[in-house]
Design a protein around this motif. Structure first.
Motif, PDB file in Angstrom:
ATOM      1  N   THR A   1     -12.342   6.182  -4.596  1.00 48.86           N
ATOM      2  CA  THR A   1     -12.788   6.799  -5.836  1.00 48.86           C
ATOM      3  C   THR A   1     -11.868   6.369  -6.976  1.00 48.86           C
ATOM      4  O   THR A   1     -10.699   6.058  -6.742  1.00 48.86           O
ATOM      5  CB  THR A   1     -12.815   8.340  -5.689  1.00 48.86           C
ATOM      6  N   HIS A   2     -12.399   6.378  -8.211  1.00 52.44           N
ATOM      7  CA  HIS A   2     -11.537   6.001  -9.343  1.00 52.44           C
ATOM      8  C   HIS A   2     -10.823   7.229  -9.903  1.00 52.44           C
ATOM      9  O   HIS A   2      -9.855   7.112 -10.630  1.00 52.44           O
ATOM     10  CB  HIS A   2     -12.350   5.289 -10.429  1.00 52.44           C
TER      11      HIS A   2
ATOM     12  N   ASN B   1      -8.110   1.975  -7.786  1.00 57.43           N
ATOM     13  CA  ASN B   1      -8.874   2.960  -7.031  1.00 57.43           C
ATOM     14  C   ASN B   1      -7.961   3.654  -6.046  1.00 57.43           C
ATOM     15  O   ASN B   1      -6.896   3.141  -5.701  1.00 57.43           O
ATOM     16  CB  ASN B   1     -10.021   2.285  -6.269  1.00 57.43           C
ATOM     17  N   MET B   2      -8.393   4.821  -5.592  1.00 61.45           N
ATOM     18  CA  MET B   2      -7.635   5.569  -4.589  1.00 61.45           C
ATOM     19  C   MET B   2      -8.546   5.795  -3.391  1.00 61.45           C
ATOM     20  O   MET B   2      -9.744   6.025  -3.552  1.00 61.45           O
ATOM     21  CB  MET B   2      -7.215   6.933  -5.153  1.00 61.45           C
ATOM     22  N   THR B   3      -7.961   5.754  -2.189  1.00 65.00           N
ATOM     23  CA  THR B   3      -8.729   6.081  -0.989  1.00 65.00           C
ATOM     24  C   THR B   3      -8.250   7.432  -0.476  1.00 65.00           C
ATOM     25  O   THR B   3      -7.088   7.575  -0.084  1.00 65.00           O
ATOM     26  CB  THR B   3      -8.530   5.004   0.099  1.00 65.00           C
TER      27      THR B   3
ATOM     28  N   ASN C   1      -4.119  13.611  -0.087  1.00 62.58           N
ATOM     29  CA  ASN C   1      -3.393  12.369   0.163  1.00 62.58           C
ATOM     30  C   ASN C   1      -4.307  11.191  -0.105  1.00 62.58           C
ATOM     31  O   ASN C   1      -5.448  11.173   0.368  1.00 62.58           O
ATOM     32  CB  ASN C   1      -2.919  12.289   1.615  1.00 62.58           C
ATOM     33  N   VAL C   2      -3.794  10.232  -0.866  1.00 60.76           N
ATOM     34  CA  VAL C   2      -4.582   9.031  -1.159  1.00 60.76           C
ATOM     35  C   VAL C   2      -3.751   7.784  -0.869  1.00 60.76           C
ATOM     36  O   VAL C   2      -2.525   7.803  -0.991  1.00 60.76           O
ATOM     37  CB  VAL C   2      -5.055   8.984  -2.634  1.00 60.76           C
ATOM     38  N   LEU C   3      -4.449   6.721  -0.473  1.00 59.24           N
ATOM     39  CA  LEU C   3      -3.813   5.409  -0.356  1.00 59.24           C
ATOM     40  C   LEU C   3      -4.115   4.633  -1.627  1.00 59.24           C
ATOM     41  O   LEU C   3      -5.248   4.656  -2.118  1.00 59.24           O
ATOM     42  CB  LEU C   3      -4.374   4.641   0.842  1.00 59.24           C
ATOM     43  N   VAL C   4      -3.091   3.972  -2.163  1.00 59.05           N
ATOM     44  CA  VAL C   4      -3.272   3.139  -3.358  1.00 59.05           C
ATOM     45  C   VAL C   4      -2.688   1.770  -3.056  1.00 59.05           C
ATOM     46  O   VAL C   4      -1.549   1.671  -2.585  1.00 59.05           O
ATOM     47  CB  VAL C   4      -2.544   3.756  -4.581  1.00 59.05           C
ATOM     48  N   ARG C   5      -3.472   0.733  -3.305  1.00 64.68           N
ATOM     49  CA  ARG C   5      -2.986  -0.619  -3.085  1.00 64.68           C
ATOM     50  C   ARG C   5      -2.591  -1.218  -4.431  1.00 64.68           C
ATOM     51  O   ARG C   5      -3.383  -1.185  -5.386  1.00 64.68           O
ATOM     52  CB  ARG C   5      -4.097  -1.445  -2.436  1.00 64.68           C
TER      53      ARG C   5
ATOM     54  N   THR D   1       0.847  -1.196   0.000  1.00 67.81           N
ATOM     55  CA  THR D   1       0.000   0.000   0.000  1.00 67.81           C
ATOM     56  C   THR D   1       0.877   1.238   0.000  1.00 67.81           C
ATOM     57  O   THR D   1       1.852   1.305   0.754  1.00 67.81           O
ATOM     58  CB  THR D   1      -0.922  -0.010   1.241  1.00 67.81           C
ATOM     59  N   TYR D   2       0.509   2.176  -0.822  1.00 66.66           N
ATOM     60  CA  TYR D   2       1.312   3.401  -0.991  1.00 66.66           C
ATOM     61  C   TYR D   2       0.488   4.636  -0.659  1.00 66.66           C
ATOM     62  O   TYR D   2      -0.703   4.700  -0.988  1.00 66.66           O
ATOM     63  CB  TYR D   2       1.825   3.478  -2.443  1.00 66.66           C
ATOM     64  N   LEU D   3       1.154   5.579  -0.002  1.00 66.12           N
ATOM     65  CA  LEU D   3       0.524   6.871   0.254  1.00 66.12           C
ATOM     66  C   LEU D   3       1.036   7.847  -0.789  1.00 66.12           C
ATOM     67  O   LEU D   3       2.248   8.109  -0.857  1.00 66.12           O
ATOM     68  CB  LEU D   3       0.881   7.370   1.666  1.00 66.12           C
TER      69      LEU D   3
END
Ligand code: C2O
Length: 562
Positions: free
Chosen positions: A261-262, A245-247, A273-277, A223-225
């Motif tokens: 959200t996409h 997707n991004m959180t 800031n978004v988390l991406v897996r 997981t990346y920020l």
């Protein structure tokens, strides 16, 4: 490392916060930076005209600090232009001297001179950024600010395996100051930018891109920020990553209720800031940014790309593009804005002012003034409450602090002089637009509600508004004319998004609230450089409070003279 003792620190320690202050004094670091403003050759897009940079870097160096730290940045100007640097989103409590907007809180740093920006990072953590705050120099003079939570305090969301900066910019092939001068002489908008960039690089949809693509390597399952910053001058941007997707977990250095959200929207001045897996089939995926514009005005609509690359995947694989919202997708923009909510947890509460002391209603207008030497005989202009702001020749904060008369008038009206159907049929004439250095005076600790209303003067358009010295709560936004009888019922009084820059939608309004507990002179302006330059700006003079720790601190010795 303990922070060296200073008089300023002593001042801060007197008052209510003795214990808190001593505690942070023991733990806090001093982060020191040397910024050398210079002219550098960084070739981009088949083009090797030198640009103004900090330390030869584009984007400039990243400021890294922890909440509670003191940051000291020595800026030396070796470029041919006057310089000043703004730490966008840093609250600068009682310390407007370190805020940076030229002629608002300081006179510029002249060629060959230095100025030390010295400030504490108090009660804030997340992603912010810094940029030149004079002329259009922020086109190339900008960088990230990363504020980590205090040691031992985790993020209030799953801890990422790694983090990465993703900074959006706009690139001109010519000297930006020349481009702006040409536009102003003609009375027209300057030529639009030649490219959008991600971390200073436009990506492979542009010619001469070799080496000018940002790539981020990821490992399956991690997981990346991503810390996203929109440093573009004039373009709101949609952003998406193919297949992922991004959180969203934070905006403008305030934690949000996480949502997935996409795609997302980010206006100039804003951070997200978004988390991406990395949970897709190992491959290469484009990240892409492209403008959102829902009125027919000319704009640089080119797409900047970067690559999310899974470890071990060969470079020969052609990445796929994400599906971005279409450039005029207002519905996406409104829906996205409505999904943003403050985290509002016990540790990070949303302290929304529920009682309002002062209500302000500002209309945003564009217009044309007569200009016999311009191409169409007119020059474009912009105004708030029909006042086009005139930059003073000395810093407003000095004028306020030293009580120097005649620099500004504190008579900015709380509402427009003429009420009309703001968002009805286009109004092509200026409505008694005046010019002036007019500010609004606000007593210490006043709770303020400001409704920013777009108008159809010349054209409706969306405007990202930025307030210096504060975060504010976004109570609601709407389309059409704000209705003071009905619209407050739509306000989110519980967990509205808290930020420092907010979009006023095309032909609509945005209501914000803040408590004026930071004394000083604080700039309020559209963060589209085009509109700021035309006069879409004003400032609040927030008076000192009665207690010693509620007053503007004395200016530093090296404050540049005008
Ligand atoms: Cu980021 Cu007054 O600006």
């Amino acid at each position: 490392m303990a922070r060296p003792f200073s008089l300023r620190m002593l001042g801060f320690c007197i008052g209510y916060y003795v214990l808190l202050c001593v505690a942070s004094w023991v733990e806090a670091d001093v982060k020191r930076y040397q910024f050398n403003v210079q002219v550098t050759n960084v070739s981009r897009l088949c083009h090797a005209k030198p640009i103004v940079t900090v330390n030869g870097m584009y984007p400039g160096p990243t400021i890294r600090a922890r909440e509670g730290d003191r940051v000291v940045i020595n800026v030396t100007n070796n470029a041919q232009y006057n310089m000043s640097i703004h730490w966008h989103g840093l609250k600068q409590y009682r310390n407007g001297w370190a805020d940076g907007p030229a002629y608002i809180t300081q006179c510029p740093i002249k060629t060959g001179s230095s100025y030390v920006y010295d400030f504490n990072v108090t009660g804030q953590r997340g992603t912010l950024w810094w940029h030149a705050h004079i002329l259009w120099l922020r086109a190339t003079v900008y960088g990230a600010i990363v504020i980590l939570p205090p040691k031992g305090t985790p993020f209030p969301f799953p801890q990422p395996d790694r983090e990465e900066l993703v900074v959006f910019g706009e690139w001109w092939n010519e000297d930006v100051e020349e481009v702006v001068k040409q536009g102003n002489d003609l009375g027209l908008p300057p030529n639009m930018s030649d490219a959008h960039t991600i971390n200073g690089k436009p990506g492979p949809l542009f010619p001469c891109y070799e080496k000018h693509t940002f790539a981020m390597e990821v490992e399956q399952g991690k997981t990346y920020l991503l810390r996203l910053i929109n440093a573009a001058l004039n373009d709101e941007l949609f952003f998406a990553i193919a297949g992922h997707n991004m959180t969203v977990v934070e905006i403008d250095a305030v934690y949000t209720k996480p949502f997935s959200t996409h795609a997302l929207l980010i206006a100039p001045g804003q951070t997200t800031n978004v988390l991406v897996r990395a949970n897709q089939i190992p491959g290469r995926y484009f990240m892409a940014a492209r403008p959102f514009v829902d009125v027919p005005i000319p704009i640089d609509n080119k797409t900047a790309t970067a690559i999310l690359q899974y470890k071990g995947v060969p470079d020969a694989i052609v990445p796929t593009l994400p599906s971005l919202p279409s450039p005029n997708d207002s519905a996406f923009a409104l829906d996205y804005a409505h999904r943003l909510r403050s985290l509002n947890s016990g540790k990070y509460p949303a302290t929304v002012p529920l009682k309002v002391d002062r209500k302000l209603f500002y209309t945003i207008g564009l217009g044309r003034n007569a200009c016999p030497t311009c191409v169409n005989g007119t020059r474009l202009t912009a105004s708030l409450n029909n006042i086009s702001f005139v930059m003073p020749e000395v810093g407003l904060l000095q004028a306020h602090y030293f009580n120097r008369k005649g620099v500004y008038a504190a008579d900015f009206p709380d509402k427009p002089p003429t009420a009309f159907n703001y968002t009805g049929a286009p109004v092509t004439a200026n409505l008694r637009t005046a010019r002036g250095t007019r500010l609004s005076r606000i007593p210490y600790n006043t709770t303020v509600e400001l409704v920013l209303q777009d108008t159809n003067l010349l054209t409706v358009e969306s405007h990202p508004f930025h307030l210096h010295g504060y975060n504010f709560f976004v109570m609601a936004t709407g389309i059409g004319n704000f209705d003071p009888a009905k619209d407050p019922a739509k306000y989110n009084l519980v967990d509205p998004p808290e930020r420092n820059t907010v979009g006023v939608p095309t032909g609509g309004w945005t209501a914000i609230r803040f408590r004026a507990d930071n004394p000083g002179v604080w700039f309020l302006h559209c963060h589209l450089e085009l509109h700021t330059g035309w006069g879409l700006k004003t400032a609040f003079v927030v008076e000192d409070g009665a207690k010693p720790d509620q007053k503007v601190i004395p200016p530093p010795k090296d404050l540049p003279p005008c």
